[in-house]
Design a protein around this motif. Structure first.
Motif, short mmCIF file in Angstrom:
data_model
loop_
_atom_site.label_atom_id
_atom_site.label_comp_id
_atom_site.label_asym_id
_atom_site.label_seq_id
_atom_site.Cartn_x
_atom_site.Cartn_y
_atom_site.Cartn_z
N ASN A 1 0.74 17.67 -9.96
CA ASN A 1 0.97 16.45 -10.54
C ASN A 1 -0.44 15.44 -10.47
O ASN A 1 -0.71 14.73 -11.30
N ASN A 2 -0.50 15.25 -9.08
CA ASN A 2 -2.01 14.41 -9.01
C ASN A 2 -3.24 14.91 -9.57
O ASN A 2 -4.03 14.08 -9.84
N ALA A 3 -3.51 16.22 -9.52
CA ALA A 3 -4.68 16.77 -10.01
C ALA A 3 -4.77 16.46 -11.54
O ALA A 3 -6.04 16.41 -12.11
N CYS A 4 -3.57 16.62 -12.27
CA CYS A 4 -3.54 16.19 -13.77
C CYS A 4 -3.56 14.58 -13.96
O CYS A 4 -3.94 14.32 -15.14
N ASP A 5 -3.32 14.02 -13.08
CA ASP A 5 -3.31 12.44 -13.18
C ASP A 5 -4.51 11.74 -12.79
O ASP A 5 -4.37 10.52 -12.54
N MET A 6 -5.58 12.43 -12.55
CA MET A 6 -6.81 11.87 -11.83
C MET A 6 -7.31 10.73 -12.68
O MET A 6 -7.68 9.65 -11.96
N ARG B 1 0.85 -1.21 0.00
CA ARG B 1 -0.03 0.08 -0.19
C ARG B 1 1.01 1.14 0.08
O ARG B 1 1.06 1.70 1.04
N PRO B 2 1.31 1.51 -1.03
CA PRO B 2 2.39 2.80 -1.14
C PRO B 2 1.64 3.84 -0.76
O PRO B 2 0.62 4.42 -1.17
N ILE B 3 2.55 4.90 -0.24
CA ILE B 3 2.28 6.09 0.43
C ILE B 3 1.55 7.17 -0.91
O ILE B 3 0.59 7.66 -0.63
N SER B 4 2.16 7.00 -1.89
CA SER B 4 1.66 7.84 -3.06
C SER B 4 0.39 7.43 -3.64
O SER B 4 -0.40 8.38 -4.28
N SER B 5 -0.06 6.40 -3.33
CA SER B 5 -1.56 6.04 -3.88
C SER B 5 -2.80 6.29 -2.70
O SER B 5 -3.78 5.99 -2.96
N THR B 6 -2.27 6.94 -1.60
CA THR B 6 -3.02 7.32 -0.54
C THR B 6 -3.17 9.00 -0.68
O THR B 6 -2.52 9.43 -1.10
N PRO B 7 -4.28 9.42 0.01
CA PRO B 7 -4.29 10.81 0.15
C PRO B 7 -3.28 11.61 1.21
O PRO B 7 -3.42 12.77 1.13
N TRP B 8 -2.30 10.91 1.46
CA TRP B 8 -1.31 11.53 2.32
C TRP B 8 0.17 11.83 1.48
O TRP B 8 1.10 12.05 2.01
N ARG C 1 -5.58 4.09 -7.74
CA ARG C 1 -5.21 4.72 -6.81
C ARG C 1 -6.10 5.79 -5.99
O ARG C 1 -7.22 5.99 -6.51
N ARG C 2 -5.91 6.23 -4.61
CA ARG C 2 -6.71 7.11 -4.14
C ARG C 2 -6.10 8.33 -3.47
O ARG C 2 -5.90 8.46 -2.28
N THR C 3 -5.78 9.29 -4.38
CA THR C 3 -4.77 10.45 -3.90
C THR C 3 -5.66 11.31 -3.37
O THR C 3 -7.08 11.08 -3.40
N MET C 4 -5.13 12.34 -2.94
CA MET C 4 -5.78 13.65 -2.33
C MET C 4 -6.66 14.33 -3.32
O MET C 4 -7.89 14.59 -3.26
N ALA C 5 -6.22 14.07 -4.51
CA ALA C 5 -6.74 14.96 -5.71
C ALA C 5 -8.35 14.19 -5.99
O ALA C 5 -9.21 14.71 -6.28
N ILE C 6 -8.09 12.93 -5.92
CA ILE C 6 -9.25 12.01 -6.15
C ILE C 6 -10.49 12.25 -5.11
O ILE C 6 -11.41 12.17 -5.31
#
Length: 300
Positions: free
Chosen positions: A190-195, A136-143, A203-208
């Protein structure tokens, strides 16, 4: 593997981020202490770049492994594993070697300073790996933004400051925060563009989590709060007064870039120009730091 391909794996173009944190923390250390050890300064710089390159290399490898860098969505030519067929194993090897170099240099620094560097340095290596590695990589989470900004900005700043001055104090903790926010803003863009691609990869980034409008708002908040905090620190004489006067022209230029980003929107197709804009914003904020500190060191 060519040098260009190596550069793509470790994303040399992005090392301006860690280099900026290093320069700012070095100048602040000199501003506070008056002088620092040139040997320690060189060792820290080399070790930090090795950690940064290794972390980025692991990210390149695991993004390929998890199909995050799906060629259906990704437009970045620097992603050499998917666009140029570079062996993923070579990316993994480069990353491991970078971490080995960092550990060797870190051992020398620890012998010259103390055990606190061992704790913070080890934590940085672990976060660097698990940012993209593990189940569960950190980059795939909202953190992701919190950890990227926190370690590339705040923690690195404090480690360097402690190594060079032997101190840990509240003013240094405050001075490190705007740098963390500026770095977090880069990842937020980066994450806003990669949604679309991130959502497809599970992934469930903060942007998502925030959605399109919320992700954009987060970018603007992180960038502007960091710059305003810089001005506040200069106003309170924690940073040199010149930084306060540099804030206004920087703010005008930064708002211009944000307006361009907002007009373009955030998508895979606009990621290139948007990342250029947020890089300009980051450099402008760094110059506010650097200009004030240099003036105080050289002329006061």
């Amino acid at each position: 593997m060519t040098f260009t391909q190596f550069s793509g794996i470790v994303e040399l173009r992005t090392k301006i981020v860690s280099l900026s944190t290093y320069i700012i923390s070095l100048l602040y250390s000199i501003y506070v202490a008056g002088t620092v050890s040139p040997l320690l300064a060189v060792l820290v710089l080399t070790a930090a770049l090795a950690v940064d390159m290794g972390t980025t290399g692991f990210n390149s490898y695991f993004d390929w492994y998890r199909n995050v860098d799906d060629p259906r969505f990704n437009r970045e030519s620097a992603k050499v594993i998917i666009h140029e067929g570079v062996s993923p194993g070579s990316a993994l090897l480069v990353s491991i070697l970078c971490y080995v170099v960092a550990c060797m240099l870190g051992g020398i620094i620890i012998l010259m300073t103390g055990p606190l560097v061992l704790i913070l340095g080890s934590l940085s290596l672990l976060v660097g790996f698990f940012y993209s590695g593990g189940s569960r990589p950190i980059s795939s989470t909202p953190w992701g933004e919190l950890f990227a900004g926190g370690f590339l900005g705040f923690v690195f700043f404090i480690i360097n400051y402690y190594i060079l001055t032997g101190r840990l104090d509240q003013p240094a903790l405050l001075v490190a925060i705007p740098q963390s926010l500026a770095i977090a803003a880069i990842l937020s863009v980066n994450n806003a563009c990669d949604m679309v691609g991130d959502r497809a990869a599970g992934r469930r980034t903060m942007a998502i989590v925030l959605g399109v409008k919320g992700a954009q708002l987060l970018v603007y908040i992180e960038g502007l709060v960091g710059l305003l905090m810089l001005a506040f620190l200069a106003y309170r004489n924690i940073l040199p007064q010149l930084s306060l006067y540099l804030t206004l022209p920087a703010l005008i230029l930064i708002l211009t870039e944000y307006a361009k980003m907002h007009q373009r929107g955030y998508s895979h197709d606009t990621k290139g120009p948007n990342m250029q804009s947020i890089s300009k914003i980051f450099i402008l904020q760094s110059l506010v730091y650097i200009g004030g500190l240099l003036e105080a060191i050289l002329f006061v």
